[in-house]
Design a protein around this motif. Structure first.
Motif, PDB file in Angstrom:
ATOM      1  N   PRO A 163     -11.712 -13.762  72.274  1.00 61.06           N
ATOM      2  CA  PRO A 163     -10.671 -13.225  71.926  1.00 61.06           C
ATOM      3  C   PRO A 163      -9.939 -12.025  72.246  1.00 61.06           C
ATOM      4  CG  PRO A 163     -11.882 -13.424  70.109  1.00 61.06           C
ATOM      5  CD  PRO A 163     -12.507 -13.774  70.947  1.00 61.06           C
ATOM      6  N   TRP A 164     -11.022 -11.051  72.765  1.00 57.35           N
ATOM      7  CA  TRP A 164     -10.609  -9.731  73.075  1.00 57.35           C
ATOM      8  C   TRP A 164      -9.824  -9.905  74.572  1.00 57.35           C
ATOM      9  CZ3 TRP A 164     -15.551 -11.571  72.470  1.00 57.35           C
ATOM     10  CH2 TRP A 164     -16.371 -11.759  73.701  1.00 57.35           C
ATOM     11  N   ILE A 165     -10.259 -10.822  75.263  1.00 58.63           N
ATOM     12  CA  ILE A 165      -9.431 -10.858  76.542  1.00 58.63           C
ATOM     13  C   ILE A 165      -8.010 -10.754  76.424  1.00 58.63           C
ATOM     14  CG2 ILE A 165      -9.084 -11.909  78.756  1.00 58.63           C
ATOM     15  CD1 ILE A 165     -11.909 -13.109  78.396  1.00 58.63           C
ATOM     16  N   THR A 166      -7.282 -11.498  75.274  1.00 55.85           N
ATOM     17  CA  THR A 166      -5.975 -11.306  75.076  1.00 55.85           C
ATOM     18  C   THR A 166      -5.602 -10.463  73.947  1.00 55.85           C
ATOM     19  OG1 THR A 166      -6.473 -13.357  73.923  1.00 55.85           O
ATOM     20  CG2 THR A 166      -5.173 -13.780  75.678  1.00 55.85           C
ATOM     21  N   LEU A 167      -6.427 -10.154  72.998  1.00 56.94           N
ATOM     22  CA  LEU A 167      -6.303  -9.323  71.993  1.00 56.94           C
ATOM     23  C   LEU A 167      -5.653  -7.780  72.631  1.00 56.94           C
ATOM     24  CD1 LEU A 167      -6.131  -8.866  68.953  1.00 56.94           C
ATOM     25  CD2 LEU A 167      -8.313  -7.849  69.204  1.00 56.94           C
ATOM     26  N   PHE A 168      -6.527  -7.194  73.532  1.00 53.09           N
ATOM     27  CA  PHE A 168      -6.176  -5.694  73.593  1.00 53.09           C
ATOM     28  C   PHE A 168      -4.904  -5.647  74.596  1.00 53.09           C
ATOM     29  CE2 PHE A 168     -10.550  -5.473  72.256  1.00 53.09           C
ATOM     30  CZ  PHE A 168     -10.397  -4.633  71.366  1.00 53.09           C
ATOM     31  N   PRO A 169      -4.820  -6.357  75.654  1.00 53.66           N
ATOM     32  CA  PRO A 169      -3.415  -6.089  76.183  1.00 53.66           C
ATOM     33  C   PRO A 169      -2.305  -6.987  75.295  1.00 53.66           C
ATOM     34  CG  PRO A 169      -4.543  -7.964  77.120  1.00 53.66           C
ATOM     35  CD  PRO A 169      -5.782  -7.368  76.211  1.00 53.66           C
ATOM     36  N   GLY A 170      -2.937  -7.690  74.404  1.00 54.27           N
ATOM     37  CA  GLY A 170      -1.466  -8.016  73.642  1.00 54.27           C
ATOM     38  C   GLY A 170      -1.037  -6.778  72.530  1.00 54.27           C
ATOM     39  N   LEU A 171      -2.135  -6.184  72.409  1.00 53.26           N
ATOM     40  CA  LEU A 171      -1.905  -5.011  71.506  1.00 53.26           C
ATOM     41  C   LEU A 171      -1.107  -3.858  72.015  1.00 53.26           C
ATOM     42  CD1 LEU A 171      -5.258  -4.505  68.945  1.00 53.26           C
ATOM     43  CD2 LEU A 171      -2.765  -5.105  68.355  1.00 53.26           C
ATOM     44  N   ALA A 172      -1.590  -3.681  73.243  1.00 53.51           N
ATOM     45  CA  ALA A 172      -0.955  -2.494  74.025  1.00 53.51           C
ATOM     46  C   ALA A 172       0.492  -2.884  74.262  1.00 53.51           C
ATOM     47  CB  ALA A 172      -1.589  -2.558  75.457  1.00 53.51           C
ATOM     48  N   LEU A 173       0.863  -4.289  74.612  1.00 52.84           N
ATOM     49  CA  LEU A 173       2.106  -4.541  74.710  1.00 52.84           C
ATOM     50  C   LEU A 173       3.084  -4.471  73.489  1.00 52.84           C
ATOM     51  CD1 LEU A 173       4.201  -6.026  76.565  1.00 52.84           C
ATOM     52  CD2 LEU A 173       3.341  -8.052  75.462  1.00 52.84           C
ATOM     53  N   ALA A 174       2.440  -4.852  72.560  1.00 50.16           N
ATOM     54  CA  ALA A 174       3.056  -4.722  71.056  1.00 50.16           C
ATOM     55  C   ALA A 174       3.326  -3.601  70.664  1.00 50.16           C
ATOM     56  CB  ALA A 174       2.390  -5.780  69.848  1.00 50.16           C
ATOM     57  N   LEU A 175       2.394  -2.637  70.847  1.00 51.34           N
ATOM     58  CA  LEU A 175       2.499  -1.344  70.492  1.00 51.34           C
ATOM     59  C   LEU A 175       3.594  -0.179  71.160  1.00 51.34           C
ATOM     60  CD1 LEU A 175       1.510   1.099  68.392  1.00 51.34           C
ATOM     61  CD2 LEU A 175      -0.183   1.782  70.192  1.00 51.34           C
ATOM     62  N   ALA A 176       3.530  -0.802  72.639  1.00 49.09           N
ATOM     63  CA  ALA A 176       4.586  -0.212  73.433  1.00 49.09           C
ATOM     64  C   ALA A 176       5.943  -0.721  73.171  1.00 49.09           C
ATOM     65  CB  ALA A 176       4.280  -0.470  75.117  1.00 49.09           C
ATOM     66  N   VAL A 177       6.148  -1.843  72.958  1.00 49.56           N
ATOM     67  CA  VAL A 177       7.537  -2.425  72.502  1.00 49.56           C
ATOM     68  C   VAL A 177       8.179  -1.741  71.442  1.00 49.56           C
ATOM     69  CG1 VAL A 177       8.854  -4.341  72.063  1.00 49.56           C
ATOM     70  CG2 VAL A 177       7.293  -4.414  74.229  1.00 49.56           C
ATOM     71  N   PHE A 178       7.213  -1.939  70.444  1.00 53.04           N
ATOM     72  CA  PHE A 178       7.567  -1.186  69.014  1.00 53.04           C
ATOM     73  C   PHE A 178       7.833  -0.063  69.050  1.00 53.04           C
ATOM     74  CE2 PHE A 178       5.844   0.160  64.611  1.00 53.04           C
ATOM     75  CZ  PHE A 178       6.811  -0.679  63.937  1.00 53.04           C
ATOM     76  N   SER A 179       7.110   0.988  69.846  1.00 52.49           N
ATOM     77  CA  SER A 179       7.552   2.380  70.002  1.00 52.49           C
ATOM     78  C   SER A 179       8.837   2.386  70.648  1.00 52.49           C
ATOM     79  CB  SER A 179       6.403   3.041  70.673  1.00 52.49           C
ATOM     80  OG  SER A 179       5.152   2.993  70.291  1.00 52.49           O
ATOM     81  N   PHE A 180       9.217   1.852  71.736  1.00 51.48           N
ATOM     82  CA  PHE A 180      10.448   1.922  72.341  1.00 51.48           C
ATOM     83  C   PHE A 180      11.583   1.618  71.276  1.00 51.48           C
ATOM     84  CE2 PHE A 180       8.070   2.468  76.182  1.00 51.48           C
ATOM     85  CZ  PHE A 180       8.753   3.671  76.819  1.00 51.48           C
ATOM     86  N   VAL A 197       1.513   9.206  74.874  1.00 55.69           N
ATOM     87  CA  VAL A 197       0.283   8.911  75.234  1.00 55.69           C
ATOM     88  C   VAL A 197       0.399   7.824  76.491  1.00 55.69           C
ATOM     89  CG1 VAL A 197      -1.806   7.539  74.560  1.00 55.69           C
ATOM     90  CG2 VAL A 197      -0.829   9.485  73.258  1.00 55.69           C
ATOM     91  N   TYR A 198       1.117   6.717  76.185  1.00 51.70           N
ATOM     92  CA  TYR A 198       1.318   5.659  77.166  1.00 51.70           C
ATOM     93  C   TYR A 198       1.636   6.357  78.642  1.00 51.70           C
ATOM     94  CZ  TYR A 198       0.981   1.382  74.556  1.00 51.70           C
ATOM     95  OH  TYR A 198       0.722   0.384  73.790  1.00 51.70           O
ATOM     96  N   ILE A 199       2.624   7.355  78.708  1.00 53.56           N
ATOM     97  CA  ILE A 199       2.856   7.687  80.081  1.00 53.56           C
ATOM     98  C   ILE A 199       1.630   8.497  80.596  1.00 53.56           C
ATOM     99  CG2 ILE A 199       4.529   9.594  81.008  1.00 53.56           C
ATOM    100  CD1 ILE A 199       6.730   8.728  79.004  1.00 53.56           C
ATOM    101  N   LEU A 200       0.985   9.191  80.018  1.00 53.90           N
ATOM    102  CA  LEU A 200      -0.183  10.001  80.283  1.00 53.90           C
ATOM    103  C   LEU A 200      -1.040   9.095  80.837  1.00 53.90           C
ATOM    104  CD1 LEU A 200      -0.710  12.908  77.962  1.00 53.90           C
ATOM    105  CD2 LEU A 200       0.005  13.108  80.126  1.00 53.90           C
ATOM    106  N   MET A 201      -1.187   8.044  80.062  1.00 57.63           N
ATOM    107  CA  MET A 201      -2.333   6.880  80.415  1.00 57.63           C
ATOM    108  C   MET A 201      -1.769   6.317  81.877  1.00 57.63           C
ATOM    109  SD  MET A 201      -3.206   4.312  77.453  1.00 57.63           S
ATOM    110  CE  MET A 201      -2.512   2.760  77.968  1.00 57.63           C
ATOM    111  N   ALA A 202      -0.314   6.062  81.910  1.00 57.65           N
ATOM    112  CA  ALA A 202      -0.048   5.361  83.383  1.00 57.65           C
ATOM    113  C   ALA A 202      -0.244   6.489  84.596  1.00 57.65           C
ATOM    114  CB  ALA A 202       1.404   5.154  83.328  1.00 57.65           C
TER     115      ALA A 202
END
Lengths: 354, 278
Positions: free
Chosen positions: B244-261, B25-30
């Motif tokens: 808080p959403w300004i940091t929350l969403f990029p933070g989540l995106a980052l965490a999920l990507a790192v976690f998946s890899f 999904v990340y790759i498609l998104m990019a």
């Protein structure tokens, strides 16, 4: 010191004489000749002398057995022939003379690494002890045999493929057309050793060095592999150097035997002669330590003591500390190789041809 | 085809299967960012600043009124590109250094080992910061900095494997068959190193994505206004209490990507490492 001055030239003369006689005895052409080979390992500023002056020859269509205990220098001798001694080992001295189809006799030790690569696999091939790990697990067996051909011969893929199938058929792999697509883990140990033999024979080498080719296989498979090697030797008129510690294999498969102890060949004779009239005390002890069928013995006969480490090679005859008949001279002087009867050479002060 | 893909052993592990889907999904998104993103990620609209997530802006807007959803999607481009390219470069340098050092040994190996040890002696991120400060920050600089930091552990890993592989009998058999050193390296040794290289690489991608975010957070990464997750988190932290959403969403995106890899790497290791597989 005085001894050395007096005897050193004599030793040389004897050695030269030995060739004259050795070439005459078997009525076949010599292909490979080793002369006074020394291979040392430099470890912590010390020379560990793994091979100390080994000489022998092998003729076309002949099998020479090289026997001895673990650590006596059999494998190092075999690797020295191929110039594959791993560092810190080095061939220090001697000659390895190989007859080349076109170039005549050449001393392999003087060849460059590049020239040597053309010799390995093409003129002189080798098979190893562990068939389970001798094949690369990531390529199919067909791929690996083909590669062995393509390294040396300017043939196309298709030709290499058909020759691979022929080779696998020659080493009795059933259904080679489909087996070439198999990976090594799909084959049994015996089949893998057959594939190794096919690879070794892919360029029709003059000399095949088999370093304990059957040690890792069970006995029935062992017999079949040895018979296969003998058949291919006869078909291709190869010379075979069979390195082994198994005297049963030696008795069955070799024409002549060289017995090695602590980096020196202590006795050489035709196989029948050696088993009928072993002269060197070490050879005798080796033969006596083999259990015989029907014999009712509680304990096997052993050779007393242990093989001394390479850093403590005994003075004089290196076998003297373990020798049952050693006398004072054995401690003092190195014995010279003497021919006691035609083609039967022994390196011992005391044994006579009786 | 698809059926076979989903039957492959990696999908037996549920977590691994999920991570593969997430990464896809990340790759498609990019790749499809311009098609997916509802807004121009860099379009400033001060009247629309700090909107909370809602129908108009799925993830809300930041302090300059830019759509966070669009910026997260565009941020994936930078993160994935740096993660994958830096891994490829680190892999390339590290594999060659490890192969050469491990195979030839001696002085060559000692030299390479020394450079590896020096590199590993620095805390990775600190060294990367040092390199980005010396060169001027930007996409290429981040790439160079991360690969110059990351190659050393690859080199050490590959070297160890090569040292063990070169004692294998098929390597000796290859030499006895007349193959040259180069041939032995690329035919016998490298292919047998690939499993451990793959595992290390999949773990490295996650680590590099995180490192890239850290550099961006410190304003040493890709220059703003280009959307990067690290910089978004950094810019949003002033408004943590109010928006808080300004940091929350990029933070989540980052965490999920790192976690998946990382999950993928673990699964690959379980699958490829015979020592664990038993």
């Amino acid at each position: 010191m005085l001894f050395f001055v007096v005897f050193a030239p004599l030793k040389g003369v004897l050695k030269r004489m030995s060739f004259v006689v050795k070439i005459k005895t078997p009525n076949m052409t010599t292909i490979l000749k080793l002369d006074d080979l020394h291979t040392y390992f430099h470890v912590n500023g010390e020379d560990l002398k793994a091979v100390r002056g080994v000489s022998f020859m092998i003729g076309r269509g002949e099998t020479l057995g090289l026997v001895g205990e673990s650590g006596c220098g059999k494998t190092v001798t075999a690797l020295s022939l191929m110039k594959l001694v791993p560092p810190p080992g080095r061939v220090e001295e001697g000659e390895v003379l190989l007859q080349n189809r076109d170039a005549g006799e050449r001393n392999l030790l003087l060849l460059s690494e590049k020239e040597m690569r053309a010799v390995r696999g093409k003129e002189m091939a080798m098979i190893f002890q562990e068939p389970m790990t001798s094949l690369n697990p990531v390529f199919t067996v067909g791929d690996q045999v083909m590669e062995a051909i393509l390294v040396h011969e300017p043939v196309g893929k298709r030709e290499a493929r058909s020759r691979t199938i022929e080779l696998l058929r020659a080493v009795n792999i059933p259904d080679p057309e489909t087996r070439i697509k198999d990976y090594p883990h799909q084959l049994s140990g015996g089949q893998r050793q057959r594939v190794m033999i096919a690879m070794a024979l892919s360029c029709r080498p003059e000399v095949l060095i088999a370093d304990e080719p059957t040690t890792a296989l069970d006995v029935t498979v062992q017999a079949r592999i040895l018979r296969l090697i003998a058949r291919l030797r006869d078909e291709n008129e190869m010379a075979v150097l069979l390195v082994t510690h198994d005297l049963g294999v030696v008795a069955q498969e070799t024409d002549r035997v060289a017995v090695m102890y602590l980096g020196r060949i202590v006795e050489t004779a035709s196989t029948e002669e050696l088993f009928a009239r072993p002269l060197h005390p070490y050879t005798r002890a080796l033969l006596e330590s083999v259990p015989r069928l029907g014999e009712d013995k509680e304990r096997l006969k052993t050779i007393r003591g242990n093989v001394p480490g390479l850093s403590h090679i005994p003075s004089g005859c290196s076998f003297h500390p373990r020798c049952p008949i050693a006398e004072e001279i054995c401690q003092r002087e190195e014995p010279l190789s003497r021919e006691v009867s035609s083609g039967h050479w022994v390196e011992c002060h005391l044994c006579k041809n009786d | 085809m698809m059926e076979r893909l989903f039957m492959s052993p990696i999908f037996k592990n549920k977590m691994a299967a999920i991570s593969v889907v997430v990464i896809a999904v990340y790759i498609l998104m990019a790749l499809l960012a311009p098609l997916i993103a509802p807004y121009d990620p860099d379009a400033v609209d001060l009247d629309d600043a700090k909107q909370s997530p809602g129908r108009k802006h799925l993830f809300g807007t930041d302090e300059k009124g830019r759509d966070i959803f669009s910026r997260v999607i565009y941020g994936a481009r930078i993160s994935l590109a740096i993660g994958v390219l830096a891994t490829a470069m680190a892999l390339f340098i590290g594999t060659i250094a490890g192969l050469v050092g491990g195979y030839f040994g001696g002085k060559i190996d000692a030299g390479i080992q020394m450079i590896t040890d020096i590199t590993l002696a620095f805390p990775g991120l600190l060294l990367a910061i040092g390199i980005t400060v010396v060169l001027s920050p930007g996409f290429l600089t981040v790439l160079i900095a991360l690969s110059l930091v990351g190659w050393a552990s690859m080199a050490r890993l590959v070297r160890g494997e090569v040292i063990s592989l070169k004692e294998r009998e098929y390597v000796e058999a290859g030499r006895a068959g007349g193959s040259s050193s180069v041939k032995i390296l690329f035919r016998h040794i490298l292919p047998n190193c690939i499993p451990i290289i793959l595992v290390a690489a999949s773990l490295k991608v996650g680590a590099f994505i995180l490192a890239e975010a850290a550099l961006s957070f410190l304003d040493l990464g890709v220059r703003p206004p280009t959307a990067t997750w690290g910089f978004m988190i950094s810019a949003g932290r002033e408004y943590l209490k109010t928006a808080p959403w300004i940091t929350l969403f990029p933070g989540l995106a980052l965490a999920l990507a790192v976690f998946s890899f990382n999950l993928l790497g673990d699964a690959a290791r379980d699958h490829l490492d015979p020592k664990i597989k038993s």
